[in-house]
Enzyme design. Structure first.
Site, mmCIF file in Angstrom:
data_model
loop_
_atom_site.group_PDB
_atom_site.id
_atom_site.type_symbol
_atom_site.label_atom_id
_atom_site.label_comp_id
_atom_site.label_asym_id
_atom_site.label_seq_id
_atom_site.Cartn_x
_atom_site.Cartn_y
_atom_site.Cartn_z
ATOM 1 N N LYS A 103 19.036 53.643 41.952
ATOM 2 C CA LYS A 103 18.928 54.236 40.286
ATOM 3 C C LYS A 103 18.005 52.339 40.227
ATOM 4 C CE LYS A 103 20.604 58.061 39.141
ATOM 5 N NZ LYS A 103 19.307 58.885 38.644
ATOM 6 N N CYS B 167 16.529 64.316 39.668
ATOM 7 C CA CYS B 167 17.674 63.619 39.460
ATOM 8 C C CYS B 167 17.722 62.425 39.927
ATOM 9 C CB CYS B 167 18.538 64.740 38.923
ATOM 10 S SG CYS B 167 18.742 65.886 37.794
ATOM 11 N N GLU C 295 14.601 70.465 31.755
ATOM 12 C CA GLU C 295 13.823 71.223 33.287
ATOM 13 C C GLU C 295 14.010 72.512 33.295
ATOM 14 O OE1 GLU C 295 15.317 68.419 37.127
ATOM 15 O OE2 GLU C 295 17.026 70.108 36.335
ATOM 16 N N GLU D 92 11.010 73.732 32.042
ATOM 17 C CA GLU D 92 9.385 74.061 32.844
ATOM 18 C C GLU D 92 9.665 74.838 34.011
ATOM 19 O OE1 GLU D 92 9.977 70.040 35.005
ATOM 20 O OE2 GLU D 92 8.014 69.954 36.324
ATOM 21 N N SER E 112 10.202 68.594 40.320
ATOM 22 C CA SER E 112 10.004 68.886 38.249
ATOM 23 C C SER E 112 9.488 67.627 37.875
ATOM 24 C CB SER E 112 11.218 68.876 37.464
ATOM 25 O OG SER E 112 11.458 68.880 36.729
ATOM 26 N N GLU F 68 6.380 53.539 36.079
ATOM 27 C CA GLU F 68 6.416 54.552 35.193
ATOM 28 C C GLU F 68 7.417 54.864 34.204
ATOM 29 O OE1 GLU F 68 6.583 54.356 38.727
ATOM 30 O OE2 GLU F 68 5.637 55.815 39.831
ATOM 31 N N CYS G 22 25.717 62.741 43.751
ATOM 32 C CA CYS G 22 26.038 60.991 43.375
ATOM 33 C C CYS G 22 27.856 60.798 43.567
ATOM 34 C CB CYS G 22 26.053 61.740 42.581
ATOM 35 S SG CYS G 22 24.487 61.900 41.484
ATOM 36 N N GLU H 235 14.504 52.230 41.358
ATOM 37 C CA GLU H 235 14.001 53.840 39.900
ATOM 38 C C GLU H 235 13.984 53.166 38.927
ATOM 39 O OE1 GLU H 235 16.754 56.682 38.647
ATOM 40 O OE2 GLU H 235 15.532 58.171 38.015
#
Lengths: 589, 173
Positions: free
Chosen positions: A358, A299, A279, A282, A319, A366, A507, A361
């Site tokens: 998550k 994230c 990141e 990036e 990102s 993907e 989190c 996710e």
């Protein structure tokens, strides 16, 4: 400021005038039961469990919404109050699925606790029960309407997140709670943050449990089970075993995983360090090559879904980095598989996460390799992990402190640890980006301004290599909305980099974390208490900057090549797509 | 049988709006409510239902977007009030009064006859969306009991035997 004097159960109390009777009593050490009340989130006075007797008042008053006034005389424990509360509870229980023994919230249920405290022995109200919905279609959240007491805490929590997927539906006896048209959570524009779950006092909302899949993988001799744990887990798992809130149990957490029978124990902090390298590079290339700015972190899958549903115009700002545990999963099934000569399809990666989003996710298309293998096979919440520890009969508090397996992906830095708190990803990124751009090992790398929970949107200005950069941090999707709206209407400055986490506090207060009773939440800020554990671990780590993680550097040298290089892109980056809210064809007429 | 057209004009043979016309009308109606939030919800829904005859998902989504509130909140209100309908209404709505006076004069038999004849139950709509039936409370024409309304046309002192004839009239319209 003037104080108001009142008497509660014979105790003289002097409190600020804006307080409620509930809050005033709490200060005087007098406990009033609550159910629909959730500090800072839900204040409706609808459940009637907190009723108290106020002298000269016409009827009993709900303490959670009753403001204090001068000379007020309150009784919280009169026969009338007790009897009334009892019938209120009985009525609620009469339409409640009372199969407590097999309920996910058995022994951590506020209704069960109240039924016990008020010595309810018989439900005198008999009759028809309301029809209810059981919805387990989504990967993340299950709704069991038969347990729902319609307190509205989940609705308030969802509104507090500025999402509003849950609402009261229908009327009277038929009242239920759900998304528009009572569609499944799988079809609703839900980000799966799970704040409704941690707000629910009973077992009406919980995560889609996947512990059986993990037990099966552990028992399968052909499977090589690799666990990884997110930073926030160590800051809260102790609560499940009676340890005080904010106790850091990193070593016991690793020991527990080993005793569950995992073949390998790693820490998602490694993935966090790796994320910072990817990141960070990036960001640097976006700044240098005139890419889309501000760049926003990716994230938090709750935030990513929020962006896809509600702010798709910001997708180019996200990102392209996968989240840390997805990166780590991809590395385990390639680099690790190669190094240890294990077939990737035999590897079963379990991520223990503070998060319900998550789960969805990790099931995204993907996040599969070209052969269809998932980066991460199962995501467990902190709560599910605790259930497995209990089921295995492990005495958690008596465990020795152990470390991850220090053989390939075991090392992590303090920068990875703080990912679990709001501002943590930003700080970790700044530690690395500043060192890279200035080409030295900067001694001042604690960015205090980006920490904390006082505001849901934070802003800071940092000077790196002679250039000033404005950065922003938002936590909670409501904070994200505020920040993105300000960017859209031009009232925000030009930020270079933004960190967004879907849950308030980050989190550490994710929807997969241990559920703390609402009465406890009246006295503490959970976000701060849990975050302390992470910052405590950061300072004791030998390395506190992601680019100083030797295992990460070795991974680039021996396998990945350059950060943001070809292989890194293939394994560690992803893409996003706008999602439609309640597609028109969702409901047939 | 006594029959009246309320307001003097019968709805028989009235042209209905095309989907595009309804959509344009809704746009016009909603411009007054832009960004007004929860407080404007009831009136916005009322206007929308007047145009569409009911409140399907796409219409609720547009109301939610205009007022800047969630779709679930809109649906919560729609499902709370019996005035709002989630099912489409027919071109001709048979409103059967089940108020006390009509009830004792045999309104239930009238309702059943309409249900049998149209092959649908109260609250539903025929497949061709031509007819729907709803049961309503006292319409204030107790002297004419039992009473039904077909859109704005009032029929009083009915017997079940007269129902097929009334339905046939609208079928041909």
């Amino acid at each position: 400021m003037d104080k108001v004097n009142l008497t509660i159960d014979g105790v003289k109390v002097s409190v600020p005038p804006q307080l409620t009777v509930l809050e005033a009593a709490r200060r005087a050490g007098i406990k009033i039961p609550t159910l629909c009340y959730l500090r800072g989130i839900s204040v409706s006075g609808s459940c009637r469990v907190c009723l108290v007797e106020v002298e000269k008042a016409r009827s009993l008053a709900a303490a959670c919404v009753m403001p204090v006034s001068e000379g007020m005389v309150v009784h919280t424990n009169s026969p009338l109050v007790r009897e009334t509360r009892k019938s209120v509870l009985e009525m609620m229980l009469s339409d409640h699925n009372r199969e407590c023994l097999t309920c996910v919230r058995n022994r951590n249920c506020e209704l069960q606790t109240l039924a016990d405290e008020y010595a309810i022995r018989d439900i005198t109200f008999k009759g028809e029960k309301a029809k209810s919905v059981y919805d387990d279609k989504s990967f993340s959240i299950v709704r069991d309407g038969s347990k729902c007491i319609k307190c509205g805490r989940c609705v308030a929590a969802c509104n507090k997140q500025s999402i509003g997927v849950l609402s009261f539906l229908n009327r009277g006896f038929e009242t239920s709670i759900g998304p528009a048209f009572d569609v499944s959570m799988a079809d609703a524009p839900c980000v799966y943050c799970g704040q409704c779950i941690v707000a629910c006092p009973v077992g009406a909302l919980f995560e889609k449990e996947e512990t059986e899949d993990v037990w099966a993988a552990i028992a399968d001799p052909d499977k090589h089970v690799v666990f990884q744990t997110a930073p926030a887990v160590r800051a809260a798992i102790g609560e499940e075993f009676g340890l005080p809130i904010g106790t850091r149990t990193t070593g016991k957490m690793f020991a527990a995983i080993r005793r569950l029978g995992a073949d390998k124990v790693y820490d998602t902090n490694f993935g966090a360090d790796l994320t910072i390298i990817e990141e960070g590079h990036e960001l640097i290339s976006r700044i240098k090559d005139g890419g889309v700015l501000p760049m926003i972190t990716s994230c938090s899958p709750g935030w990513v879904r929020f962006c896809e549903f509600y702010y798709p115009e910001f997708i180019p700002n996200l990102s392209s980095c996968k989240s840390p545990h997805q990166m780590e999963g991809a590395i385990i099934k390639t680099y690790y598989a190669e190094k240890f000569n294990i077939a990737p399809e035999k590897i079963f990666v379990v991520s223990v996460m503070p998060c319900t989003s998550k789960k969805t996710e990790s099931s995204r298309e993907e996040h599969r390799n070209p052969q269809g293998l998932r980066d991460v096979d199962v995501v467990l919440t902190t709560r599910e992990f605790a259930r497995m520890i209990r089921e295995a009969g492990i005495n958690f508090t008596a465990l020795p402190d152990e470390t991850p397996d220090m053989d390939l992906l075991g090392e992590y830095t303090g920068a990875g640890v703080i990912f679990g708190a709001t501002g943590g990803v930003m700080e970790a990124a700044l530690r690395t980006v500043a060192d890279i751009l200035e080409d030295k090992d900067l001694p001042d790398f604690e960015y205090e301004t980006v920490r904390g929970v006082a505001y849901d949107v934070k802003e800071a200005e940092v000077e790196i290599a002679g250039t000033k950069h404005k950065v922003a941090i938002a936590h909670s999707t409501a904070g994200a909305r505020k920040l993105l709206d300000a960017i859209k209407d031009g009232s925000a400055p030009n930020y270079s980099f933004i960190e967004i986490m879907g849950c308030s506090g980050g989190c550490v207060c994710g929807g997969g974390q241990p559920i703390v009773p609402s009465q406890t939440l009246m006295d503490i800020d959970l976000r701060t208490e849990r975050a302390k554990a992470l910052y405590e671990e950061d300072v004791i780590m030998p390395e506190r900057k992601s680019h100083k993680n030797h295992d990460v550097m070795k991974l680039y040298k021996e396998f990945l090549g350059e950060p943001n290089g070809h292989l890194a892109h293939e394994l560690l980056h992803t893409h996003y797509s706008a999602k439609e809210i309640y597609p028109d064809n969702l409901v047939s007429e | 049988m006594l029959s009246y057209a309320v307001g003097g004009e019968s709805t028989v043979g009235k042209t209905k709006l095309t989907p595009e016309e309804m959509s344009t009308k809704l746009d016009e109606a909603l411009t007054h409510y832009e960004g007004q939030g929860q407080k404007a919800l009831m009136s916005a829904l009322q206007e929308a239902q007047e145009i569409y005859g009911y409140l399907p998902l796409p219409v609720q989504k547009r109301v939610a977007k205009t007022l800047n509130i969630s779709v679930a909140e809109v649906y919560g209100v729609v499902s709370f009030y019996s005035f709002f309908s989630l099912k489409p209404k027919g071109e001709y709505i048979f409103n059967v009064c089940l108020g006390t006076a009509c009830y004792v004069k045999g309104a239930q038999k009238i309702l059943e006859r309409i249900e049998d004849n149209l092959g649908i139950k109260a609250g539903d709509v025929t497949a061709d969306r031509k007819f729907s039936i709803s049961a309503c409370r006292c319409v204030g024409a107790c002297g004419l009991a039992p009473v039904i309304l077909v859109n704005d046309d009032v029929y009083g002192r009915l017997t079940p035997e007269e129902i097929p004839g009334i339905i046939a009239k609208y079928k041909e319209a």
